[in-house]
Design an enzyme around this catalytic site. Structure first.
Site, mmCIF file in Angstrom:
data_model
loop_
_atom_site.group_PDB
_atom_site.id
_atom_site.type_symbol
_atom_site.label_atom_id
_atom_site.label_comp_id
_atom_site.label_asym_id
_atom_site.label_seq_id
_atom_site.Cartn_x
_atom_site.Cartn_y
_atom_site.Cartn_z
ATOM 1 N N ASP A 175 -4.607 5.463 -9.775
ATOM 2 C CA ASP A 175 -3.274 4.845 -10.492
ATOM 3 C C ASP A 175 -3.487 4.509 -12.044
ATOM 4 O OD1 ASP A 175 -0.224 2.751 -10.661
ATOM 5 O OD2 ASP A 175 -2.205 1.119 -11.513
ATOM 6 N N GLU A 234 0.040 9.448 -7.763
ATOM 7 C CA GLU A 234 1.102 9.629 -7.910
ATOM 8 C C GLU A 234 2.477 10.236 -8.543
ATOM 9 O OE1 GLU A 234 3.286 4.807 -7.518
ATOM 10 O OE2 GLU A 234 1.615 5.335 -9.163
ATOM 11 N N ASP A 248 -3.806 -3.293 -10.460
ATOM 12 C CA ASP A 248 -4.043 -1.721 -10.988
ATOM 13 C C ASP A 248 -5.047 -1.582 -10.137
ATOM 14 O OD1 ASP A 248 -2.576 -1.831 -13.585
ATOM 15 O OD2 ASP A 248 -4.343 -2.118 -14.484
ATOM 16 N N CYS A 269 -1.580 -13.087 -3.254
ATOM 17 C CA CYS A 269 -1.137 -12.738 -1.678
ATOM 18 C C CYS A 269 -0.186 -13.996 -1.164
ATOM 19 C CB CYS A 269 -1.537 -11.115 -0.893
ATOM 20 S SG CYS A 269 -0.457 -11.323 0.671
#
Length: 421
Positions: free
Chosen positions: A186, A270, A371, A361
């Protein structure tokens, strides 16, 4: 495999004069051809072919005004026409932006094919330069006298340094041994890169560290009178300052990409749209004819930080180094919500602000570092697209709790991920 060796060059004053004249002719041919192309398309709607530009160059050499084009080697001039034709092909295919005019203060290059140079007795001879061009060969594992390049590029940087690049075809090197490790990466600004294993690579911020000195040199340049010797000296100081930043950034990217290539068999990143991320916001018009503030100053600072990170160059290094080392590089879709998905159960947050660096979460109560969690999701998406875990979707067997946004196995499968050709 296509590769290149770049080394410093030290031409004599006579050779430098010939090469500078060649650079000027190359620049003139490029700019004049580009102007004619634009005029033909805007006035008559016609596209110019390479054959037309080649015929035009031959006609220019026969005129009294441009007869000096025959004084330099014709090969760099022909290569300029080919490069412009390729640039327009990339533009019409929407792979590149519209070609621009060349400046005399920027980097100057001249491309020589096999017919315009030769390497004999360990010496490089370029057409119409007179004598051997002295180069500082810094690759002890390669014998300079046995080189067989397909093209030689002579260049002069903005700070006055000379370089020669030898483009050639070589055998594919042996792949690196497999180590059985896969990582997701990332990219960011606080940390340059965070891996799925939790490792962090600090962002050196090369431009920010040199910004004060660079601003001082640019102020001195702005105060100098145009065309003066002091302005030429000030311009070289600015170019040297930029060169130091560029070299430091490139050295960091090379070391980081090489370390990652040796550390894993499969690397997943990405597909970041750097050009879109650095685009300035458009002003918002008001009814009274004025424009509302749109945070342009803050956006400019963010643009500078993104450009300073060098994400696009880093990905390009990963691509060609992975191909050489026999590694697998997987690029997932830029719209994949890697930061908002729980890597433990698959819960998808409806919204996650950029300032939120840690979150819990609501489905499985796992505490996430933003990250590291994104890097884990990137790796999972890359594994699915690479075929390591076919049909496997994280969180498909977890029972939903209340209004949880847990997605089904079909929706969790990152179908938009893609692998570079």
């Amino acid at each position: 495999m296509r590769t290149a060796y770049k080394c410093r060059a030290y031409p004599t004053p006579e050779q430098a004069a010939v090469l500078n004249r060649t650079f000027g002719c190359v620049r003139l041919v490029w700019n004049k051809t580009l102007a004619d192309r634009r005029a033909a398309f805007s006035q008559r709607g016609e596209r110019t072919t390479y054959q037309q530009t080649d015929a035009a160059l031959t006609g220019w050499k026969k005129t009294e005004e441009l007869a000096f084009l025959s004084e330099v080697s014709s090969v760099p001039l022909q290569q300029t026409l080919r490069h412009q034709h390729t640039a327009f092909a990339g533009f019409f295919a929407k792979r590149a932006r519209y070609p621009r005019f060349k400046s005399r203060t920027g980097r100057q290059t001249a491309h020589y094919t096999r017919s315009a140079f030769r390497i004999k007795d360990g010496e490089l001879r370029v057409a119409k330069t007179g004598g051997g061009l002295r180069v500082a060969w810094s690759f002890p594992e390669v014998d300079f006298a046995t080189l067989d390049p397909t093209m030689v590029i002579v260049s002069r940087e903005s700070d006055g340094r000379w370089f020669v690049s030898f483009a050639m075809d070589v055998d594919q090197p042996a792949p690196l041994p497999q180590i059985g490790r896969e990582i997701g990466i990332d990219l960011g600004l606080t940390d340059f890169a965070v891996t799925s294993d939790g490792d962090r690579i600090a962002n050196p911020r090369h431009l920010q560290r040199k910004a004060r000195n660079l601003a001082r040199y640019q102020r001195r340049l702005a105060r100098c009178e145009k065309g003066s010797a002091n302005r030429r000296k000030a311009r070289i100081r600015v170019a040297v300052a930029h060169r130091k930043v560029r070299n430091a950034r490139r050295d960091f990217l090379h070391k980081t990409s090489t370390m990652l290539i040796h550390a894993a068999d499969t690397i997943v990143v990405e597909d970041l749209a750097v050009a879109n991320m650095t685009r300035r916001p458009k002003p918002v018009p008001r009814r009274d004819g004025t424009y509302a503030p749109n945070g342009a100053a803050a956006k400019a600072g963010l643009n500078k930080s993104i450009s300073d990170a060098g994400w696009a160059e880093f990905r390009a290094m990963l691509q060609y180094k992975a191909a050489r080392a026999g590694r697998t590089l997987v690029v997932i879709d830029r719209w994949y919500p890697s930061s908002k998905i729980c890597s433990n159960c698959g819960h998808l947050l409806p919204k996650l602000d950029l300032a939120t660096r840690h979150w819990t979460c609501p489905a499985c109560r796992t505490r996430h570092d933003r990250d590291v969690n994104a890097a884990k999701n990137i790796l999972a998406a890359g594994q699915a697209v690479a075929g390591h875990n076919p049909g496997e979707a994280c969180g498909a067997d977890v029972r939903q709790q209340g209004s949880s946004l847990l997605r089904s196995a079909v929706k969790q499968e990152p179908h938009t991920a893609r692998r570079p050709a």
